[in-house]
Design an enzyme around this catalytic site. Structure first.
Site, PDB file in Angstrom:
ATOM      1  N   ALA A 600       0.930  -0.536  -0.047  1.00  0.00           N
ATOM      2  CA  ALA A 600       0.410   0.258   0.250  1.00  0.00           C
ATOM      3  C   ALA A 600       0.516   1.343  -0.161  1.00  0.00           C
ATOM      4  O   ALA A 600       1.739   1.392   0.771  1.00  0.00           O
ATOM      5  CB  ALA A 600      -1.197   0.364   1.338  1.00  0.00           C
ATOM      6  N   VAL A 606      -0.080  -0.670  -4.018  1.00  0.00           N
ATOM      7  CA  VAL A 606       0.702  -1.288  -5.194  1.00  0.00           C
ATOM      8  C   VAL A 606       0.428  -2.531  -4.962  1.00  0.00           C
ATOM      9  O   VAL A 606       0.446  -3.487  -4.548  1.00  0.00           O
ATOM     10  CB  VAL A 606       2.031  -1.160  -4.425  1.00  0.00           C
ATOM     11  CG1 VAL A 606       2.977  -1.228  -4.843  1.00  0.00           C
ATOM     12  CG2 VAL A 606       2.001   0.178  -3.805  1.00  0.00           C
ATOM     13  N   ASP A 717      15.530  12.701   0.208  1.00  0.00           N
ATOM     14  CA  ASP A 717      15.540  11.419   0.996  1.00  0.00           C
ATOM     15  C   ASP A 717      15.646   9.779   0.218  1.00  0.00           C
ATOM     16  O   ASP A 717      15.345   9.105  -0.119  1.00  0.00           O
ATOM     17  CB  ASP A 717      13.729  11.144   0.837  1.00  0.00           C
ATOM     18  CG  ASP A 717      13.383   9.566   1.648  1.00  0.00           C
ATOM     19  OD1 ASP A 717      13.659   9.719   2.948  1.00  0.00           O
ATOM     20  OD2 ASP A 717      12.016  10.211   1.636  1.00  0.00           O
TER      21      ASP A 717
END
EC number: 2.7.10.1
Length: 950
Positions: A600, A606, A717
């Protein structure tokens, strides 16, 4: 909105599950073996109960009053049936410690699962010994739901994997140390890949023996491999029972057969179609003038009257001989002759047209004719003539001849009718007689091919009545009493469109914005004939320019003067949807098959699925879906990741296949990475990779980041959780969403700066934390943390330190120490990435070069930091490591260093050497080092660990 994600039960590539044991199906007592560490009887009790469907089942339950005793429960021998990895599904309930009437400090809400392998069913009440090693610990199982007084009754379901298994079978063992629980059912099973047909290959049912298991297949009926040396088709079965990638198959349908739409079988070509040889191509309609009434035809036969030449391939059209030449035009000069003619109306469908001359001499008009014989000469030849003109010499005067011009092609010899020809009768005269006269400056009309003839007794001629904007060819030949000469080479010219010279301005915009004009000159030609009969060319010049396309510089996508592509922020577009259309390809929803939900995301589920684009092989893909009820902003944010990803093309950057926006739900489709996120993959395979393999992974990540930095893209990130790994261990940078930063309730805490926004503190450079200044240099800092994660096999950076402690430590120039067995050169590269001044950090280009040098020199990876040496600025907590003296008991000490699994062994004896630790069951090198370092710290304080252990 309707989610298109299919449940696993509807998947076309489901794994097969084979159950080895299931206590829910047992109808009699299980009679498992129990054992108590104390002299009292075992507290495990077998009882009958009802499951959630009110079926009678056999269960085991225990509710210990003394948490210091170890209560064991062992199953009977379970045959593994060839499986190397098995799964254990546990259904159990657990009573909350605070709800128990006999609550005590040693109460636990967990239990331990072990297994023991054996080739024979030889386990007894005393063998093997009831302790870790010989038993192998699988995990400490904790309850997600605890039973409370007056609370909802829920049971827990945990599925654990154990292996590798090498012996005939194994026992499961459960250890309780202060728990009050009921073991409702135990199901042991393994997964295997089902028999499947893909890429014209049949693969048998396969049991995975390792992380991936190679399976060898065979070609489907009517398919074959190209040659005897071709390798058989292969595919890999994953440990989860799923076929993990497309097969490497060389099977192709043989002649007369074509592959079905899904490449599942080879179908015979229908009547009227054929396939010449083996290969991947489809059947084709029979070539022109051929047919077949059978199915599975490898070729088509010619219709009556049509043929193929011996040099023609079987997929060529069938052809026929040409018709006769036309319009024979003789020119006689005493005893010589020139013959010219026009092409046949029908060439028979071939381009290999040639001509031959048959000459016959007739003594009298009514008498017989015979072949001319060798006295007549031909130029260029008597047969095999490619042009349409021949000259003959050596004719006799006052003699009648018959000349036949035959047209031939490659199949004329196969025709039973013989070549077609046109004949003409010629009677020769005396010298100077029968000349072909032409009036001066006369012009003949054009023939059917549009050719015009003009004669002149001077060496120049004016061509009139020409069409505008038309291409013309001109040839010139001379005429004397001896006859005509050969034509000169053809010269071409084109008339102007309006009688004027026209100029078309062009503009070519280069990267430096200079405008260059390019004029291409054409030649305006007048043809004149010199006294020697040769063509002369007189020319003037006229300018004609060519319009060149402009190169767009929208949003400075290309660096002026260098041609380097740079990243374009999709939110700089007035309409962000325009960026999506520009950088992401729209895929028809019929090309995508969703098979199962694998996770998810922030915006929706997903899934894993397959992508089959016409003309390309079917591939596994990952599919991100946008859940229903979204706002316009959520849709823009969701698709912005696609417009970012679509700008990148690099082997170490996750590849965007395309998007689906024309149907519901909206989807982003990327390549499928079989091994998932790097951090969890490394934790799952702790210690399984060599340093050179780990450096190879790091080199791939650095290469991808080098590409991003050169495009002026800052990731912000970069972490092991955002690196994906495929089946070939290739690492690819992912997660380009604008809303990728984690929320407050995330398992990975973030720090909120004074300027707002979430920042992953443990991976972020100090200037980005303090001033939100993100650059490629801050990405380099994050890359250093990723290096540490990889070399520590997914260890959490800075362990359980709080975010504020991490910030304080970095400000005081403390840095992470090298992970166990980490090569010194790699840790030094990490320290370089963690330079406080961002300008002092290496660039990704330098990092890639440094890793390449290490890969070329593997011996350098064997140099590791000596015990106690450490880096110049190790990360310290300003406190001594936990010791038994500081913790008060061995149990607290082991829990403080996260080694509580060895508590029971240490309670029985105190050992300090590696050999003794091995005897206790401490087999992992990292755990040995952690325990010994804690004991060494105790010795530094001049305290004996043995006194405390006893």
């Amino acid at each position: 909105s309707l989610c298109l994600c299919l449940s696993p039960s509807l998947s076309l590539s489901l794994s097969l599950t084979e159950v080895l044991m299931n206590t829910k199906t047992e109808t009699s007592d299980l009679k498992w073996t129990t054992y108590s560490r104390t002299k009292s009887e075992s507290q495990w009790e077998e009882v009958s109960g009802l499951d959630e469907e009110n079926n009678s089942v056999r269960t085991y339950q225990i509710c210990q009053t003394d948490g210091s005793s170890s209560q064991w429960l062992r199953s009977k021998l379970i045959e593994r049936r060839g499986a190397s990895q098995v799964y254990v599904e546990l259904r159990f309930t657990m009573i909350e410690c605070s709800s128990r009437s006999t609550h005590h400090r040693s109460c636990k809400e967990t239990f331990n699962l072990f297994y023991y392998q054996s080739d024979t069913d030889d386990a007894t009440a005393t063998h093997p010994q009831w302790m870790e090693n010989p038993y192998v610990k699988v995990d400490t199982v904790a309850a997600d739901f605890l039973l409370r007084k007056g609370g909802e009754k829920k049971f827990n379901v945990k599925t654990l994997r154990l292996g590798p298994l090498t012996k005939r079978g194994f026992y499961l063992a459960f250890q309780a140390q202060g728990a009050c629980m009921a073991l409702l059912s135990v199901r042991v099973f393994f997964k295997k890949c089902p028999a499947v047909t893909r890429s014209l290959s049949v693969f048998p049912e396969t049991v995975p023996r390792s992380l991936v298991q190679e399976a060898v297949g065979t070609c489907v009926p009517n398919a074959e491999q190209p040659g005897p040396r071709s390798r058989p088709p292969k595919m890999f079965c994953g440990e989860d029972g799923q076929w993990v990638e497309q097969p490497s198959s060389s099977c192709t349908c043989r002649a007369g057969y074509e592959a079905s739409a899904g490449e599942l079988e080879c179908k015979a070509c229908p009547a009227g179609q054929f396939k010449l040889g083996s290969g991947s191509g489809p059947c084709s309609p029979c070539p022109e003038s051929s047919h077949t009434g059978e199915t599975g035809a490898a070729s088509c036969v010619c219709r009556p009257g049509y043929h193929r030449a011996f040099t023609d391939s079987l997929d060529s059209p069938c052809t026929r001989p040409p018709s006769a030449p036309r319009s024979l035009f003789p020119q006689i000069n005493d005893t010589s002759l020139t013959l010219e003619w026009s092409e046949p109306v029908d060439s028979g469908g071939r381009s290999d047209l040639s001509y031959s001359i048959q000459c016959s001499v007739c003594v009298s008009p009514a008498g017989p004719c015979t072949a001319c014989g060798e006295g007549v000469s031909y130029r260029p030849a008597q047969a095999g003539i490619r042009g349409r003109r021949v000259s003959l010499w050596g004719l006799r005067p006052h003699t009648t001849y018959t000349f036949t011009v035959q047209a031939l092609n490659g199949v004329s010899a196969l025709s039973q009718q013989g070549p077609a020809g046109e004949s003409i009768n010629i009677t020769t005269g005396r010298n100077g007689e029968n000349q072909t006269g032409r009036s001066k400056s006369s012009e003949r009309g054009a023939d059917e091919h549009g050719c015009r003839y003009k004669e002149s007794n001077s060496n120049q001629v004016v061509l009139s009545d020409l069409r505008r904007a038309t291409q013309y060819e001109v040839q010139v030949r001379a005429q004397t009493q001896a006859g005509y000469s050969s034509f000169s080479p053809a010269k071409s010219f084109r008339t102007l469109p309006d009688g004027k010279k026209t100029h078309h301005a062009s503009r070519y915009q280069a990267f430096d914005h200079n405008i260059r004009k390019s004029n291409v000159h054409s030649r305006l030609v007048d043809f004149t004939l010199g006294d020697d009969g040769c063509l002369r060319e007189e020319s003037g010049r006229g300018a004609l320019s060519i319009q060149d396309p402009e190169l767009s510089d929208k949003n400075e996508q290309y660096l002026m003067g260098q041609g380097v592509k740079v990243y374009i922020d999709p939110f700089t577009y007035e309409d962000p949807n325009e960026a999506v259309r520009e950088f992401a390809k729209e895929i028809d929803v019929s090309c995508v098959k969703i098979e199962e939900v694998i996770g998810a995301g922030e915006f929706g589920e997903v899934c894993r699925g397959r992508l089959r684009i016409p003309g390309k092989k079917e591939n596994y893909v990952a599919i991100k879906t946008l859940k229903g009820g979204y706002t316009d902003k959520q849709r823009r944010d969701f698709l912005s990741e696609a417009s970012i990803m679509g700008q990148f093309q690099h082997p170490n950057i996750i590849h965007l296949e395309g998007i689906i926006t024309a149907s519901c739900p909206v989807m982003i489709i990327t390549e499928f990475m079989e091994n998932g996120a790097l951090d969890s993959f490394l934790r799952l395979n702790d210690g399984q990779f060599t340093p050179i393999q780990l450096v190879g992974m790091l080199r791939g990540i650095a290469s991808g980041m080098k590409y991003l930095s050169e495009m002026s893209y800052v990731h912000r990130d970069l972490a092991a959780r955002n690196i994906l790994v495929n089946s070939n261990l290739v690492c690819k940078v992912s997660d380009f969403g604008l809303s990728r930063f984690l929320q407050e309730n995330s398992s990975d805490p973030t720090y909120t700066s004074s300027l707002g926004g979430k920042i992953p503190i443990r991976w972020t450079a100090p200037e980005a934390i303090a001033f939100r200044k993100f650059t490629s240099a801050s990405d380099v800092w994050s890359y250093g943390i990723v290096m540490w994660e990889v070399m520590s096999f997914g260890e959490r950076p800075y362990w359980d330190m709080s975010n504020q402690d991490v910030i304080n430590a970095i400000e005081q120039d403390y840095r992470l120490p090298p992970p166990p067995e980490c090569p010194t050169h790699l840790h030094q590269l990490m320290l370089d990435c963690w330079q406080k001044e961002r300008t002092a950090r290496p660039r990704f280009t330098n990092i890639v070069s440094a890793l390449d040098k290490l890969i070329r020199n593997p011996a350098s990876l064997k140099i590791t930091a000596q015990d106690g040496a450490g880096p110049s600025h190790p990360l310290l907590d300003q406190r001594s490591p936990p010791t038994p003296a500081s913790c008060g008991s061995v149990g607290e000490w082991l829990r403080a260093i996260k080694m509580e699994r060895y508590e029971e062994s240490f309670l029985q004896a105190g050992y300090t050497s590696v050999q003794d630790l091995l005897r206790l069951g401490v087999t992992l090198a990292g755990h040995q080092k952690k325990i010994l370092s804690s004991i060494q710290a105790l010795r530094v304080q001049n305290k004996s660990p043995n006194n405390i252990l006893y």
